[in-house]
Design an enzyme around this catalytic site. Structure first.
Site, short mmCIF file in Angstrom:
data_model
loop_
_atom_site.label_atom_id
_atom_site.label_comp_id
_atom_site.label_asym_id
_atom_site.label_seq_id
_atom_site.Cartn_x
_atom_site.Cartn_y
_atom_site.Cartn_z
N LEU A 1 0.79 -1.24 0.00
CA LEU A 1 0.00 0.00 0.00
C LEU A 1 0.82 1.28 0.00
O LEU A 1 0.48 2.24 0.69
CB LEU A 1 -0.97 0.01 1.19
CG LEU A 1 -2.18 -0.91 1.09
CD1 LEU A 1 -3.00 -0.85 2.38
CD2 LEU A 1 -3.07 -0.54 -0.09
N CYS B 1 -6.31 -6.35 1.71
CA CYS B 1 -4.91 -6.26 1.30
C CYS B 1 -4.08 -7.25 2.11
O CYS B 1 -4.05 -7.18 3.33
CB CYS B 1 -4.35 -4.85 1.49
SG CYS B 1 -2.60 -4.78 1.03
#
Lengths: 252, 306
Positions: free
Chosen positions: B75, B131
């Site tokens: 990220l 994620c």
């Protein structure tokens, strides 16, 4: 509008592992600058879904040359293509080497296959006094020295095992007269690059280094080839591969 | 015949067509704008955003695997405020809908981001509950029905745009997770995010990725994704956005037939930066050639064996 394919005009085997491709594509040949790379699709199946980034060696008329080393499945498949066939190549990509008008005495330091983009730069940086240092592991790996000489550069060669030229690391050779250089350009294995940058910093000499990192998209979208710089997180494929040495290797 | 209807609606937002670029593979659109006409896309799901900027994981962050890749970007992003300032003005030039993908460590993170983005020109929120490459939050919410329900409900209460809940395939029963999203008030579900995987360098005996594990994507995960879209389609009533290894029209059609109202194209952009535009054009041609007046006729048209 899709990009044009690159036609394989010639294939030259340089030694056991390194192959030179002469590729015809006027878009790439007309836009390329030294230090940029192309992203090559190595096979037509989707078994391998990443392209392979390969630096550009030179351009001539509507052609450009690349040299790749057969190291894995992708480059092995690339070696199956024949003269006359077309390759799906994206490029030119990334930011290359730059020179200021006041940079008159310059050095290139290349290690192994890292020397290719430097040869391209040496051929373009006119009106300069150029020393070109290149290190190989051994005599068998030595390539395209004649082309470096053609640029007018003074060429210095070292091998790790002493089988040709200076016996030892290329960093020893170039540091002898280091103070005369206005700018130094580096491309090679990471330990060599770091060693060179350390020496240049010690003497306060400007330089640029071409970095290598595993890439995904090659155009700056996927963010896998990250590199910490003094300007924050950058990406080797788009912001590089060439960086000023003052911007990178922060922890050294 | 008239031009077939390709538009699809999520909440109160209508996309011109059902081809969307998947978060994390398309940056903020700029890079691919040099290759394709971004107006051709139904939507652009931007790189996953967090409340504060994130540097991401150490490199190597990518490894090639058979018909796929593992990634562990972690990220990396400039943070939601920089996104608003630097990227939204660029994206609003295009007809494509802007889908802000957001990821948080806590429920509060998600709510703060939604609040900040509520009054921007973003069209939709994609809530990343999946994620695999960050240590906290995110995936933890996405792994249980209750977690998904709680986050979805809290966000839905304050969101001024439709919300898409992005699910992880790294769960035992995808249908119960999807129900959690629907019961929490999701306007749509997107799936699948990447599948956790590992590649080992046998010479060094170390994982290739510095993060040790990463998320697997690409054509190798497509059958898993198609199966999960099929299962979720049988379970929920809200629209499904299907993704996983789409490389061309035929791949996308599998997802529509399985029950997806729209598809996202991701990893294959790395091989072919033109792929999403190409699939959009090919889809229109396919509908014309097959006398299909509306993409909706394809959705869920699967005929199972008895």
């Amino acid at each position: 509008m899709r990009h044009k394919l690159s036609i394989i005009v010639d294939i030259v085997k340089l030694n056991d592992q390194n192959i030179r491709l002469i590729l015809q594509n006027s878009d790439i040949a007309s836009k390329a600058t030294p230090g940029q790379f192309v992203n090559v699709r190595c096979c037509n199946s989707n078994e391998l879904i990443l392209r392979r980034p390969i630096s550009i060696l030179n351009t001539h008329e509507d052609c450009y040359d690349i040299i790749y080393k057969i190291v894995g499945e992708g480059t092995k498949r690339l070696s199956n293509f024949k003269i006359g066939e077309s390759l799906d190549v994206l490029g030119p990509l990334g930011k290359g080497f730059t020179k200021e008008p006041l940079d008159k005495t310059i050095a290139f330091i290349g290690g192994g296959i890292g020397l290719f983009p430097l040869v391209y730069a040496a051929s373009k940086f006119k009106d300069c006094d150029i020393d070109f240092f290149v290190g190989f592991r051994n005599n068998d790996e030595i390539m395209i020295i004649d082309e470096i000489k053609k640029t007018g550069a003074n060429v210095y060669i070292s091998t790790d095992d002493g089988s040709f030229g200076y016996h030892g690391f290329i960093t020893d050779l170039f540091s002898e007269n280091i103070k005369k250089y206005d700018k130094v350009y580096i491309c090679g294995p990471l330990p060599m690059e770091k060693a060179c940058v350390k020496i240049l910093r010690k003497h306060g000499i400007k330089g640029q280094v071409s970095l290598e990192e595993r890439m995904g998209c090659g155009i700056g979208a996927c963010l896998v080839c990250a590199c910490e710089t003094i300007h924050g997180m950058k990406h080797v494929c788009k912001d590089g591969p060439v960086f000023n040495i003052s911007d990178v290797f922060l922890k050294e | 015949m008239l031009k077939p209807n390709l538009s699809i609606t999520i909440g109160d937002v209508t996309l011109n067509n059902p081809i969307i670029t998947a978060s994390g593979t398309f940056g903020f659109g700029r890079e691919y704008g040099e290759y394709i006409d971004l107006n051709q896309l139904g939507g652009i799901a931007v790189k996953g955003l967090t409340l504060e900027p994130r540097l991401g994981n150490k490199t190597p962050r990518i490894a090639e695997t058979p018909s796929g890749i593992l990634n562990s970007v972690g990220l990396e992003n400039p943070g939601v405020k920089a996104f608003i300032k630097n990227e939204i003005p660029f994206l609003t030039q295009y007809d494509s809908k802007i889908i802000a993908n957001i990821a948080g460590s806590t429920v509060d993170d998600y709510l703060k981001m939604v609040e900040i983005l509520n009054d921007t020109l973003v069209d939709l929120f994609e809530i990343n509950l999946s994620c695999p490459n960050v240590r906290e939050g995110c995936l933890a919410f996405g792994s249980s029905k209750d977690g998904v329900y709680r986050v979805t409900k809290a966000i839905k209460e304050i969101a001024k745009k439709p919300i898409i809940i992005k699910l992880t395939p790294n769960v035992t029963d995808i249908t119960s997770i999807a129900l959690g999203a629907q019961e929490g008030g999701a306007d749509a579900i997107s799936l699948i995010n990447t599948i956790t995987g590992m590649k080992i360098d046998i010479k060094t005996k170390k994982p290739v990725l510095h993060n040790n594990t990463g998320g697997l994507s690409g054509p190798c995960i497509r059958p898993i994704a198609v199966r999960m879209v099929h299962q979720v389609y049988q379970t929920v009533d809200i629209p499904i956005i299907g993704m996983g290894g789409i490389t061309n029209l035929e791949d996308a059609l599998e997802f529509f037939i399985a029950g997806a109202s729209a598809v996202m194209i991701g990893t294959y952009h790395f091989m072919d930066p033109y792929v999403s535009e190409k699939v959009t054009i090919d889809l229109l041609k396919y509908l014309v050639d097959n006398n299909i007046s509306d993409i909706k006729q394809l959705i869920g048209s699967l005929i199972l064996h008895e």
